[in-house]
Design a protein around this motif. Structure first.
Motif, short mmCIF file in Angstrom:
data_model
loop_
_atom_site.label_atom_id
_atom_site.label_comp_id
_atom_site.label_asym_id
_atom_site.label_seq_id
_atom_site.Cartn_x
_atom_site.Cartn_y
_atom_site.Cartn_z
N ASP A 71 0.85 -1.19 0.00
CA ASP A 71 0.00 0.00 0.00
C ASP A 71 0.89 1.24 0.00
O ASP A 71 1.89 1.29 0.73
CB ASP A 71 -0.89 0.02 1.24
N ASP B 131 0.76 5.62 -0.44
CA ASP B 131 0.19 6.92 -0.72
C ASP B 131 -1.30 6.82 -1.09
O ASP B 131 -1.73 7.33 -2.11
CB ASP B 131 0.98 7.59 -1.87
N ASN B 132 -2.05 6.17 -0.26
CA ASN B 132 -3.49 6.00 -0.45
C ASN B 132 -3.87 5.12 -1.64
O ASN B 132 -5.02 5.11 -2.06
CB ASN B 132 -4.22 7.35 -0.59
#
Lengths: 560, 157
Positions: free
Chosen positions: A211, A213-214
């Protein structure tokens, strides 16, 4: 007209999005004009539907009327071994001349990054000096060392996952994310490389392995080219553009194709004209960045004629549209006796750079690279297996499907494309698009050097698949007998000499002081098969920072 | 469509009824894709997909009716019954003949185009997937265990 913006960016793909972000991040007011619509990840991409395999990328804008093709070259018997074929359907091209599949791109917010697989490659430094070292193409007016910091910036924003697999592309910082684990099918393919003593390591990709940065990590559905419904793939609309918007200084107008550039006084572009819902709008241009790609950027420049500029804008050298370079590609597909589940994974999770240097292939100038051909072969679901691998009918067909599905193994080579006098883009005098603008006409010609490179790639693919255990071939596709290109370059090339180039080392037009270009059209050479998106990102960020430094924010200087 | 480029007539003239066409196509797709471990083509209404296309495309409709005529005539010559009510063996023999007529011939054109359409319609349905190893579309779950051999993976694909 009082400018409402500091910079107009035309196009929102790899170059437009990166420049929009870097410009707005530097404090400049940016307007992005994108010809196509935005895509909704959840509604538009169909990979969760039962009939997901029936379609490819869900294009919202059809582009057939915007591009035409000049007559292709005759097929030469010397290259019979490079014909595209399929064991169910036979020869792909039954004609006497090279056939046309077409120029593959997406018109939409994010451009062709919406469709791409997400490979994130740096150019080999030697490929940037083709003229001085190999008397081919042209030298880049910048070096790898100058571009390196911008590669690093782009990789950080995108979340590129990778591992150092060759020393030529030195790095100032490590990859932002660790390399992806290879699919089982790629692990089996790797046996073929190992048997030949060739390297086959993790590919560097703008797809997160964790995962980031969003954005979620990839879940290995193997269908990047149908659009990523998770937003993990590093398309421009989930990376550069949201960050540009977040600055508060970037406005984006979609479904707004730019139809004309107006030339003003003092060698400045004074306005852009775009069409929104059938109504034309004029926007004043303090500074403009064209990022429409190597077909549409020259098309816009060549068609923006007026009394003072009858040959189009920025075309003082006569080079706009010239030096067209395309995708030189070969894919071989076979069946492995082992059930390898080859429909699973990330499509291009490994790469061989052994032949990527311009002088790596004996007797050939211009290198190539090899990677799993999952995206190119599109054998990830039962419909394509039935139509192209298994064929037949009746109970034997159904049993063969059960025996065969998941056993396809594909290997792709992509190689350097060298410019020549017969490959260029001009305006079609007869074909107009729906807005009455002349289509871009692609003239494509492959030289013996290109075909020899293709021959090398074909031989390597066949031998490596055999070494990996493949026992029967089912399909081969090459661009020797079929024009098919998504990587396109060169048509507004950068250089130090205004007589032989369109823009300077910062992508700035030699004549038109407020005009910059940030897309693949500025490449003086294509590289040895590297996917161009990351280099386009890096060039765009570099150009944008140059603009910000040179012109400042809010009050751009007219004189250097 | 390239196969129609040679001037195949766009005509819907036929003495067959829509019902006869439907019965023919049902038998035809069952011959192409018979029931075994998974449903047959007709059980998954593959013929419905062909008819939907015919409703939008006059040339395709004409092709289907011409196909019906050729298949019925061939079947009648073989065993005296129209294709739709012939035995499985006769139907298979007629389809084989169509396939073997060769490129450019009407039966071959009919067979090639409709087989491709039938495969699309059939394999787009999850009921056709058992035995292939597929249980679901690629998303939203993906293939997290892509790095393992299929027989060692707990992921049912």
């Amino acid at each position: 007209m009082t400018p409402d913006y500091d910079v107009i960016v035309v196009g929102s793909g790899a170059g437009g999005a990166a420049s929009a972000w870097a410009l707005s991040d530097a404090g400049l007011r940016v307007l992005v004009l994108e010809a196509g619509p935005a895509y909704d990840l959840y509604k538009d991409y169909r990979l969760d539907r039962e009939d997901w395999e029936r379609s490819g990328f869900p294009h919202k804008i059809q582009t057939a009327d915007r591009v035409s093709y000049a007559q292709m070259q005759l097929l030469d018997d010397r290259w019979q071994g490079l014909r595209s074929w399929n064991r169910v359907r036979g020869l792909r091209n039954l004609g006497q001349r090279r056939a046309v599949d077409g120029y593959e791109r997406v018109i939409g917010l994010g451009g062709t990054t919406l469709y791409y697989t997400g490979e994130a490659h740096r150019l080999h430094p030697d490929a940037m000096a083709m003229k001085s070292r190999f008397s081919q193409a042209a030298d880049w007016p910048i070096t790898y060392d100058e571009l390196e910091p911008f590669y690093t910036k782009a990789e950080k924003l995108l979340g590129v996952a990778g591992e150092i697999t060759d020393e030529a592309r030195w790095r100032s910082e490590p990859f932002p994310l660790p390399a992806h684990e290879q699919s089982y099918a790629t692990q089996v393919l790797a046996r073929g490389f190992a048997a030949r003593g060739a390297n086959f390591g993790p590919n560097s990709v703008a797809v997160p392995s964790r995962d980031y940065d969003n954005r979620p990590a990839c879940n290995y559905c193997n269908n990047c080219n149908r659009g990523c419904p998770r937003g993990d793939k590093g398309t421009a609309d989930v990376t550069f553009l949201p960050k540009a918007r977040k600055t508060g200084l970037c406005e984006i107008i979609t479904e707004a194709p730019v139809v004309h550039l107006e030339a003003g006084e003092a060698d400045r572009i004074s306005a852009v004209v775009y069409n929104k819902n059938g109504v034309e709008h004029r926007v004043a241009v303090p500074l403009i960045v064209l990022a429409c790609g190597a077909i549409e950027t020259p098309r816009l420049l060549l068609s923006s004629i007026d009394g003072r500029n009858p040959n189009g804008l920025a075309n003082e050298s006569g080079q706009v549209g010239r030096n067209f370079m395309e995708t030189i590609l070969w894919t071989t597909v076979g069946l492995h006796p082992e059930q390898i589940g080859s429909h699973r994974g990330y499509p291009s999770d490994a790469i061989c750079w052994d032949y990527n240097r311009p002088d790596a292939i004996a007797g050939v100038v211009g290198g190539c690279r090899f990677s799993p051909g999952v995206a190119e072969s599109n054998l990830v679901g039962p419909i394509n297996y039935a139509a192209r691998v298994v064929g037949g009918w009746g109970k034997p067909h159904k049993q063969a499907m059960r025996d065969t599905f998941g056993r396809a193994m594909a290997l792709t080579g992509i190689g350097e494309s060298l410019p020549n006098d017969h490959s260029y883009v001009d305006l079609d005098p007869d074909q107009m698009d729906s807005m009455g603008r002349p289509a871009a006409r692609i003239h494509s010609h492959l030289t013996d050097m290109d075909l020899n490179r293709l021959r090398f790639m074909a031989k390597f693919c066949r031998e490596t698949l055999a070494a990996a255990g493949v026992t029967e071939l089912v399909e081969e596709f090459g661009t020797g007998d079929v024009f098919s290109a998504s990587h396109v370059f060169g048509t507004c090339r950068m250089g130090n000499d205004p007589e032989s180039s369109v823009v300077n080392r910062y992508g700035r037009s030699h004549r038109w002081g407020n005009l910059f270009i940030c897309d693949g059209s500025v490449f003086p050479s294509s590289g040895g098969g590297e996917s161009p998106a990351l280099t386009i990102n890096a060039l765009a960020i570099r150009t944008a920072e140059h603009i910000a430094k040179t012109f400042g924010s809010n009050s751009p200087k007219i004189n250097d | 469509m390239a196969l129609f480029a040679a001037g195949y007539p766009a005509t819907s003239q036929s003495q067959a009824t829509d019902r006869e066409l439907n019965n023919f196509l049902e038998a035809y797709v069952d011959t192409l894709l018979p029931r075994d471990e998974t449903p047959s083509g007709a059980e998954l209404n593959v013929q419905g997909t062909l008819l939907e296309r015919a409703a939008r495309d006059v040339q395709y409709q004409s092709l289907l009716y011409e196909g019906l005529r050729w298949f019925d005539n061939t079947s009648l010559n073989l065993r005296g019954d129209p294709f739709a009510i012939s035995s499985d063996e006769v139907r298979a023999a007629v389809v084989s003949r169509a396939e073997q007529t060769g490129a450019g011939q009407l039966p071959w054109i009919f067979f090639t185009i409709t087989r491709a359409d039938a495969f699309q319609a059939f394999y787009a349905q999850p009921e056709s997937w058992p035995g292939l190893g597929l249980v679901r579309p690629p998303q939203p779950f993906g293939y997290i265990e892509h790095n393992k051999p299929p027989n060692e993976s707990d992921d049912p694909w």
